[in-house]
Each structure stands twice: as structure tokens, then as C-alpha cells.
Motif scaffolding. Sequence first.
Motif, PDB file in Angstrom:
ATOM      1  N   PRO A   1      40.507  30.208  16.624  1.00 28.45           N
ATOM      2  CA  PRO A   1      40.128  30.200  15.206  1.00 28.45           C
ATOM      3  C   PRO A   1      38.607  30.063  15.045  1.00 28.45           C
ATOM      4  N   GLY A   2      38.043  30.854  14.190  1.00 24.40           N
ATOM      5  CA  GLY A   2      36.603  30.815  13.965  1.00 24.40           C
ATOM      6  C   GLY A   2      35.813  31.660  14.945  1.00 24.40           C
ATOM      7  N   GLY A   3      36.471  32.294  15.870  1.00 22.11           N
ATOM      8  CA  GLY A   3      35.788  33.093  16.876  1.00 22.11           C
ATOM      9  C   GLY A   3      35.172  34.361  16.324  1.00 22.11           C
ATOM     10  N   LYS A   4      35.759  34.906  15.280  1.00 24.75           N
ATOM     11  CA  LYS A   4      35.236  36.156  14.702  1.00 24.75           C
ATOM     12  C   LYS A   4      33.848  35.947  14.120  1.00 24.75           C
ATOM     13  N   ALA A   5      33.622  34.821  13.481  1.00 20.17           N
ATOM     14  CA  ALA A   5      32.298  34.557  12.909  1.00 20.17           C
ATOM     15  C   ALA A   5      31.243  34.459  14.008  1.00 20.17           C
ATOM     16  N   HIS A   6      31.578  33.804  15.108  1.00 17.79           N
ATOM     17  CA  HIS A   6      30.632  33.686  16.226  1.00 17.79           C
ATOM     18  C   HIS A   6      30.389  35.051  16.865  1.00 17.79           C
ATOM     19  N   ALA A   7      31.431  35.842  17.008  1.00 17.20           N
ATOM     20  CA  ALA A   7      31.288  37.169  17.603  1.00 17.20           C
ATOM     21  C   ALA A   7      30.448  38.079  16.712  1.00 17.20           C
ATOM     22  N   ASP A   8      30.661  38.014  15.414  1.00 18.51           N
ATOM     23  CA  ASP A   8      29.866  38.822  14.485  1.00 18.51           C
ATOM     24  C   ASP A   8      28.391  38.424  14.529  1.00 18.51           C
ATOM     25  N   HIS A   9      28.126  37.130  14.592  1.00 17.15           N
ATOM     26  CA  HIS A   9      26.740  36.655  14.678  1.00 17.15           C
ATOM     27  C   HIS A   9      26.098  37.128  15.985  1.00 17.15           C
ATOM     28  N   ALA A  10      26.818  37.012  17.099  1.00 20.55           N
ATOM     29  CA  ALA A  10      26.276  37.440  18.386  1.00 20.55           C
ATOM     30  C   ALA A  10      26.042  38.951  18.413  1.00 20.55           C
ATOM     31  N   ALA A  11      26.880  39.716  17.724  1.00 23.33           N
ATOM     32  CA  ALA A  11      26.720  41.163  17.690  1.00 23.33           C
ATOM     33  C   ALA A  11      25.486  41.568  16.895  1.00 23.33           C
TER      34      ALA A  11
END
Length: 49
Positions: A32-42
Motif C-alpha cells: 500500500p502506498g507504493g504507487k505514489a513512491h514509484a510515480d515520484h521516482a519515475a
Amino acid sequence: MDYNLMREFADSWGLLAMALFFVGCIAFALRPGGKAHADHAAQIPLQDD
């Protein structure tokens, strides 16, 4: 160590360790919450400083 002993270890416990590592990586990516971190890293390479 003997080649056959090392091969037996890799065939059993090594395979189990790699499978657990793979499942852990998938679980970490889908947490949970991994999509926000992945979007930021992208977006990091696209940011102008």
C-alpha cells in the motif's frame, strides 16, 4: 566442499531462497502506498533543477 554437496544445496535451499526473495520483491512493489513512491521516482529524471 565437494561439487555434489554444493549442487545439492543449490538445488534445494538455494532455489527456496531465490523463490522467497522473488515473492518478497513482488510483495514490496505491491505494498500500500507504493504507487505514489514509484510515480515520484519515475519523475526524478524529468525534473529541472
